[in-house]
Scaffold this motif. Structure first.
Motif, mmCIF file in Angstrom:
data_model
loop_
_atom_site.group_PDB
_atom_site.id
_atom_site.type_symbol
_atom_site.label_atom_id
_atom_site.label_comp_id
_atom_site.label_asym_id
_atom_site.label_seq_id
_atom_site.Cartn_x
_atom_site.Cartn_y
_atom_site.Cartn_z
ATOM 1 N N ASN A 31 -2.729 -5.339 -7.534
ATOM 2 C CA ASN A 31 -2.042 -5.836 -6.316
ATOM 3 C C ASN A 31 -0.957 -4.795 -5.994
ATOM 4 O O ASN A 31 -0.370 -4.777 -4.701
ATOM 5 N N PHE A 32 -1.070 -3.636 -6.489
ATOM 6 C CA PHE A 32 0.048 -2.614 -6.133
ATOM 7 C C PHE A 32 -0.938 -1.237 -6.114
ATOM 8 O O PHE A 32 -1.344 -0.885 -7.049
ATOM 9 N N PRO A 33 -0.613 -0.355 -4.960
ATOM 10 C CA PRO A 33 -1.547 0.667 -4.762
ATOM 11 C C PRO A 33 -1.315 1.742 -6.152
ATOM 12 O O PRO A 33 -0.287 2.039 -6.022
ATOM 13 N N GLN A 34 -2.420 2.117 -6.583
ATOM 14 C CA GLN A 34 -2.513 2.774 -7.713
ATOM 15 C C GLN A 34 -2.476 4.350 -7.219
ATOM 16 O O GLN A 34 -3.180 4.484 -6.269
ATOM 17 N N LYS A 35 -1.982 5.435 -7.701
ATOM 18 C CA LYS A 35 -1.639 6.664 -7.614
ATOM 19 C C LYS A 35 -3.078 7.329 -7.852
ATOM 20 O O LYS A 35 -3.384 7.281 -9.149
ATOM 21 N N ILE A 36 -3.536 8.284 -6.961
ATOM 22 C CA ILE A 36 -4.784 8.902 -7.463
ATOM 23 C C ILE A 36 -4.257 10.556 -6.978
ATOM 24 O O ILE A 36 -3.648 10.799 -6.103
ATOM 25 N N ALA A 37 -4.309 11.132 -8.042
ATOM 26 C CA ALA A 37 -4.014 12.661 -7.946
ATOM 27 C C ALA A 37 -5.173 13.463 -7.335
ATOM 28 O O ALA A 37 -6.238 13.516 -7.205
ATOM 29 N N VAL A 74 -9.114 0.992 -8.828
ATOM 30 C CA VAL A 74 -8.096 1.827 -8.108
ATOM 31 C C VAL A 74 -8.254 1.696 -6.453
ATOM 32 O O VAL A 74 -7.472 1.321 -5.636
ATOM 33 N N LEU A 75 -9.592 1.531 -6.197
ATOM 34 C CA LEU A 75 -10.190 1.300 -4.770
ATOM 35 C C LEU A 75 -9.332 -0.014 -4.352
ATOM 36 O O LEU A 75 -9.060 -0.263 -3.085
ATOM 37 N N VAL A 76 -9.545 -1.046 -5.050
ATOM 38 C CA VAL A 76 -9.189 -2.351 -4.744
ATOM 39 C C VAL A 76 -7.838 -2.493 -4.628
ATOM 40 O O VAL A 76 -7.131 -2.949 -3.672
ATOM 41 N N SER A 77 -7.038 -1.635 -5.684
ATOM 42 C CA SER A 77 -5.557 -1.720 -5.067
ATOM 43 C C SER A 77 -5.222 -1.246 -3.992
ATOM 44 O O SER A 77 -4.103 -1.557 -3.678
ATOM 45 N N ARG A 78 -5.916 -0.443 -3.396
ATOM 46 C CA ARG A 78 -5.467 0.241 -2.080
ATOM 47 C C ARG A 78 -6.217 -0.473 -0.835
ATOM 48 O O ARG A 78 -6.158 0.188 0.164
ATOM 49 N N THR A 79 -6.931 -1.607 -1.278
ATOM 50 C CA THR A 79 -7.475 -2.228 -0.007
ATOM 51 C C THR A 79 -6.823 -3.670 0.170
ATOM 52 O O THR A 79 -6.448 -4.296 -0.888
ATOM 53 N N VAL A 80 -6.840 -4.048 1.399
ATOM 54 C CA VAL A 80 -6.407 -5.391 1.727
ATOM 55 C C VAL A 80 -7.411 -6.370 2.284
ATOM 56 O O VAL A 80 -8.249 -5.876 3.158
#
Lengths: 341, 217
Positions: free
Chosen positions: A144-150, A263-269
């Motif tokens: 539920n929180f956008p994960q950081k991607i380097a 990771v992708l899901v955390s960045r999508t609504v």
């Protein structure tokens, strides 16, 4: 010459700002890609000389014009014409050489700029790379929180090359024969095609589904997802057990896919968008591993031989010895008929 | 010039002197002009430079001769000889080893370019052609390994010969990687040496793998 000059002026604006942006990193380390001093440039005079020559030619031509006006009609008409023509030709040649030199310089300069654009993406430490490799196998719990991607490209690039090396090993041990190309070309094409192509496709889908991810981040995510593929293929190309491959496919492939998906899901609504992105990425990633295993594996060669018809596609296998087979068939049928009689 | 008003030269003393400037016996042009020397001298000079670099590769010391005057003759010769020796490994003799030659060539040069770009992007201080030169020259141990493998394969292709070939190729692969690392890793910031060494390791691994799996038909 007219339109050419106009074009040059038109491009001076953006070109100049690009030059300013690039000159800063160049001053920093002096480490450019191609050392112009070391390159053996035997093409002729430098640009300052060209400019000087151009200027001299212009002055000469002006003097000539003045001289002609002075002396004028006492010369022969043709002789004057030739002298005027030669001066004009000389000026045109000098002009052309100056323009070619300038074009060469701007092309070399844009090459500098292109390489320096990639520099910040290679700014990593070995510990960071190792940490990210291990992290790529651990799915995150918090979606539920956008994960950081380097946004780093060194790790993914090295992983793609490692995958190419492992594929080459697999193809050699399974005696894959490719007529219309080379083994190396196929391996490089497959791996790079997957990395770049699927990244672009997923980026496009993410754009459609309003996901918060940039192209470099997508490249990085998918590249690190190939770590699972590398491990699986490395093990299963050496130990040929089908059940072992399926276990590795599910466990290792599944873990790296889960991480990418999380990771992708955390960045999508939105549920539909999340489903579309997850589904596509999971399907492509797992199917790619299946394809890599089966396309270059020893066992499947027999199946492919029977499936192929008379027209051979680019991936050609060695033809089976038809006369021997047909002879054997004839002999057995003859024996069978003889026995019944 | 008021002070010079009273200086006068009498008319009957002739003014004389030497206008010519004495030219030194060795003008700088003569030393660097190599157009007039016999062809043998030119070839021998280049061959000696290439030979010296080969010696540097076989006994890697921290000298800068390999880096200072780079040349690509050695890598070209090594690449072509390796590609020629790797021919004829395909199952069908009709194929004539065409793809094999192009494959080896492309791998070596493309791989060297990629490693060079990678080391430049990681902040290296070595120039493009210097890096190409070092990587090309360090293929020498692997070429020697290929020669040995071919000789061993003439004797037979059993398990013993495979073990011998494995040991020889493994040793030469280690030598190649160590030699090129000795030259290239110095030009990197100290904490990033591992990042530069890994692609070099992969590069020589792929070449060694091609040598080890070569079986003449």
């Amino acid at each position: 010459v007219g339109p050419g000059r106009g074009r040059r002026r038109g491009r001076a604006g953006p070109g100049r700002t690009g030059a300013d942006a690039v000159s800063a990193p160049m001053q920093g380390g002096g480490s450019a890609v191609i050392d112009m001093e070391n390159m053996d440039d035997t093409s002729g005079s430098s640009f300052e000389d060209m400019g000087e020559m151009h200027q001299r030619m212009k002055e000469e031509e002006e003097e000539e014009a003045e001289g002609e006006a002075g002396t004028g009609e006492e010369e022969d008409g043709e002789f004057l014409g030739m002298k005027g023509l030669r001066g004009q030709l000389g000026r045109q040649v000098a002009d052309q050489m100056w323009q070619v030199g300038k074009r060469q310089a701007s092309r070399a300069f844009s090459l500098y700029a292109n390489i320096d654009i990639l520099r910040p993406y290679f700014d990593v430490e070995p510990v960071q790379v190792r940490a990210r490799l291990l992290e790529s196998m651990i799915p995150v719990k918090m979606i539920n929180f956008p994960q950081k991607i380097a946004g780093e490209l060194y790790g993914p690039l090295m992983l793609v090359f490692t995958l190419v090396a492992i594929l080459l090993h697999g193809m050699k041990t399974s005696d894959t024969i490719i007529r219309e190309g080379t083994l190396m070309g196929t391996a490089i094409g497959t791996c790079f095609g997957y990395w770049l192509g699927v990244s672009s496709f997923m980026y496009f889908l993410a754009y459609l589904c309003n996901a918060q991810i940039t192209m470099v981040q997508m490249l990085s995510l998918l590249g690190y997802g190939l770590f699972g593929h590398c491990i699986t293929l490395f093990v299963t190309y050496n130990i040929h057990f089908h059940s072992l491959f399926y276990i590795f496919w599910l466990v290792v492939g599944g873990l790296s896919t889960l991480r990418m998906v999380a990771v992708l899901v955390s960045r999508t609504v939105g549920h539909t968008q999340r489903l579309i992105l997850c589904g596509t990425l999971a399907a492509l990633h797992m199917l790619f591993l299946l394809y890599l295993h089966f396309a270059y594996h020893k066992v499947v060669e027999g199946i492919l031989d029977t499936l192929e018809g008379p027209n051979m596609p680019p991936f050609q296998r060695v033809a089976r010895d038809i006369p021997v087979v047909s002879n054997a068939v004839l002999n057995t049928t003859a024996k069978a008929i003889a026995l019944t009689l | 010039f008021p002070g010079l008003a009273d200086v006068s030269i009498s008319q009957d003393i002739p003014v004389e002197g030497e206008i010519t400037v004495p030219v030194g016996s060795h003008s700088p042009d003569e030393d660097y002009s190599t157009l007039d020397e016999p062809v043998k001298d030119t070839i021998m000079r280049d061959l000696k430079a290439v030979g010296k670099k080969f010696v540097h590769v076989m006994y890697p010391r921290k000298s800068s001769a390999l880096l200072r005057d780079w040349d690509l003759w050695g890598p070209l010769v090594l690449c072509v000889s390796l590609a020629l020796m790797l021919q004829g490994g395909s199952a069908d003799s009709k194929d004539d080893g065409g793809p094999q030659f192009a494959e080896v060539f492309v791998i070596i040069w493309f791989g060297a370019v990629v490693i060079t770009l990678n080391s430049k992007l990681l902040g290296g201080t070595i120039s493009f052609f210097q890096s190409l030169c070092v990587l090309g020259y360090c293929v020498l141990p692997l070429t020697v390994a290929m020669l040995v493998c071919r000789l061993v394969l003439l004797a037979g292709a059993g398990t013993v010969s495979f073990v011998i070939r494995l040991i020889v190729v493994g040793a030469m692969f280690g030598w190649s990687t160590l030699a090129s690392t000795a030259f290239l890793a110095d030009s990197q910031p100290p904490n990033r040496k591992a990042l530069v060494v890994y692609p070099i390791f992969l590069f020589y691994f792929v070449i060694s793998w091609m040598i080890l799996t070569f079986t003449p038909q």
